[in-house]
Design a protein around this motif. Sequence first.
Motif, mmCIF file in Angstrom:
data_model
loop_
_atom_site.group_PDB
_atom_site.id
_atom_site.type_symbol
_atom_site.label_atom_id
_atom_site.label_comp_id
_atom_site.label_asym_id
_atom_site.label_seq_id
_atom_site.Cartn_x
_atom_site.Cartn_y
_atom_site.Cartn_z
ATOM 1 N N ALA A 233 0.774 -1.204 -0.108
ATOM 2 C CA ALA A 233 -0.025 0.102 -0.069
ATOM 3 C C ALA A 233 0.873 1.396 -0.280
ATOM 4 C CB ALA A 233 -0.864 0.018 1.009
ATOM 5 N N PHE A 234 1.821 1.331 0.866
ATOM 6 C CA PHE A 234 2.676 2.662 0.734
ATOM 7 C C PHE A 234 3.966 2.232 0.968
ATOM 8 C CE2 PHE A 234 2.510 1.567 5.081
ATOM 9 C CZ PHE A 234 1.169 1.611 5.655
ATOM 10 N N THR A 235 5.033 3.109 0.737
ATOM 11 C CA THR A 235 6.633 3.010 0.586
ATOM 12 C C THR A 235 6.940 3.302 1.985
ATOM 13 O OG1 THR A 235 6.939 5.496 0.331
ATOM 14 C CG2 THR A 235 6.861 4.085 -1.707
ATOM 15 N N THR A 237 8.879 5.645 3.034
ATOM 16 C CA THR A 237 8.977 7.052 3.305
ATOM 17 C C THR A 237 7.526 7.516 3.739
ATOM 18 O OG1 THR A 237 10.415 7.403 1.765
ATOM 19 C CG2 THR A 237 9.711 9.528 2.467
ATOM 20 N N GLU A 238 6.542 7.179 2.989
ATOM 21 C CA GLU A 238 5.130 7.485 3.101
ATOM 22 C C GLU A 238 4.757 6.815 4.545
ATOM 23 O OE1 GLU A 238 3.318 7.603 -1.237
ATOM 24 O OE2 GLU A 238 3.569 5.733 -0.453
ATOM 25 N N ILE A 242 2.918 8.882 7.734
ATOM 26 C CA ILE A 242 1.897 8.606 8.530
ATOM 27 C C ILE A 242 1.885 7.976 10.011
ATOM 28 C CG2 ILE A 242 -0.029 6.666 8.555
ATOM 29 C CD1 ILE A 242 0.649 6.547 5.382
ATOM 30 N N MET B 23 5.474 15.617 3.089
ATOM 31 C CA MET B 23 5.168 13.990 2.782
ATOM 32 C C MET B 23 3.801 13.758 2.884
ATOM 33 S SD MET B 23 8.477 12.027 4.310
ATOM 34 C CE MET B 23 8.808 12.912 5.819
ATOM 35 N N LEU B 24 3.062 14.254 3.895
ATOM 36 C CA LEU B 24 1.773 13.884 4.366
ATOM 37 C C LEU B 24 0.903 14.569 3.443
ATOM 38 C CD1 LEU B 24 1.522 14.420 8.159
ATOM 39 C CD2 LEU B 24 1.134 12.466 7.024
ATOM 40 N N VAL B 27 1.035 12.123 0.659
ATOM 41 C CA VAL B 27 0.348 10.902 0.681
ATOM 42 C C VAL B 27 -1.282 11.126 0.711
ATOM 43 C CG1 VAL B 27 -0.578 9.243 2.680
ATOM 44 C CG2 VAL B 27 1.971 9.860 2.382
ATOM 45 N N TYR B 31 -3.438 9.058 -2.099
ATOM 46 C CA TYR B 31 -4.175 8.131 -1.739
ATOM 47 C C TYR B 31 -5.709 8.611 -1.811
ATOM 48 C CZ TYR B 31 -0.180 5.365 -0.943
ATOM 49 O OH TYR B 31 1.116 4.777 -1.248
#
Lengths: 427, 168
Positions: A233-235, A237-238, A242, B23-24, B27, B31
Amino acid sequence: MILLLTLVTFVILLVLSLPIVFALGASAVVGLLASGLPLQQLGSTLVTASQNWVLLAIPSFVFAGSLMERAGMSTSLVELARAMVGWLRGGLGMSVIVVSYFFSDICGSKMAEVSALGSALMPSLKKAGYRPEDGASLIAAGTAMGMLVPPAIFMIVISEVTNQSAVALFLAGFIPAGIIGACLCLVVLAQAHILGWPRDTRASLSRLLLALKNAAVPLVIPFVILGGFYMGAFTATEAGAIVALYAFIAAKFYYRNVSWSEVFELSYQAGVLTGVVIYLLAVATIFQYLLGISGAPEFFGHLLAPLEGERWLFLTGVAVMTLLFGMVLEGLPAAVVLIPVVFPIATKIGVHPVHFDIVQTAAVGIGLFTPPLGVGLLMALRFADISVGQHVRAYVPYLLALLAGLMLIICVPEFSLFLPRSAGLIR
Amino acid sequence: MRFVLMLPRIILGSLVLFAIGVMLYGVLMRYVVLPVTDWLNLDPPDFFWVEEVGEMALAWLTLLGAAIAVKERSHFALSLFVHRLPRGGQAVVHVAHNLIIAAFGGLTAWLGYQLVLLNITLTTPALEINMGWLYGCAVAGGILMLLYALDAARRPHDPDHSFADVRE
């Protein structure tokens, strides 16, 4: 000749306690000048090596980890582990291992982890009748195992150094950490019977549920990381961003015990640690380049040639070198100096890169907690208020368990490769 | 004056929060917003600059963080025997350390300045930011490192400024 000059400069400056990064930098300058190469390379490498999307995961994971630790999430994990396994003989000791596994997930730095676990667990261990040396051993061994539980800064760095996916490496770490954890739990069980360690009263269902509820906030993170990476779903870094947001919301609006100025202070500290880690990586890039052109890989190739016939023997030899490097130099400097030199030999003889990285990560983790110099161990001993000499005898069984776990990881590559392979990240 | 001394600290802390924020944003766009615009057949959001800005922020973070780590004594060092030397010997080693670090900082700043001049006509692909800003981090970080190291060298007997006992 250039190799010799560069290495001699490095070792002299290192022995004189110049910070490792500047010992590397100064010897790289000497090497560049001696080989008639332009110094300009230094400037551009420092900037380009640090301008890296994957490494951007480091500040967010460090920030998130320190925020969660400040909010007191380690305490709720300790309570949960005690409620789960505390009623067994030596259960408190085992709960240290269990907590280390989960806590490593939220804590980016080993030193921060030792200090958090040391201050949270050492008083309870002493109160329950554990000797200080046993308490220190449990914390040291547990944290050494935790090196393999993502998200570890070390894994991000080694994935970069060996050009592997950080996500694949993160996924690869879960099972090997469990294997080492199981070895440690066996030792705890045996020690508990030999030394007559106490057991807690069995936790009632309501206490267990309460502990689970309190620990739910930090426990979400390993599942998010494992699930998110497994499903692609994500890398990394992501995931870092999060997790940082999650930690911020949890600390600010659920625990409500971290002020705005503390949030800023933690972001500043995360910035300093990021600077230390990535600057080291950037400076070492030039050092590695010099080692590369001056024949160091060939030298190591000859040195390791007798071990190349058997992969497990080769990995054991390299792991011992990494362990000793990690004990003397700390994990990250060991990674950036030694691993790039031996990695090509490993791939040449058919060791899977992810397996190689996991073995080295485990070895560095153990190195950090190996007497007499391992810096993590020294810190754990500080919490127990004992010296290396007083501690070493009690620590031997744990060290042997860590090494047995390391050998299992070396001999069974599937422990490391199963999860990333079934997620389709590696072949 | 106090504000000036605090400035690197403020910039570094803000850079971390800024990088996480960027970065957020990426994201969120990737997404949440992108699937929605896809579904509604609208133009996709433009967030390709996120990677560019994030990486540039990290380069600045690294060079400034490394300089501040000199002041905070946060760089890894090996402690073998220097802390057992007599006071005078320790002071000599301490000054030598900081002079080497100052020289390294000065060299970084000078090389960074050359790179700024070399790249000043180039821009980044997404936001067309002058590339001089990227290499400027080596100048700023180098100068800061030079200043912190020289400041530490002035106080050879201050135990708070020695690297040798980091591991103790």
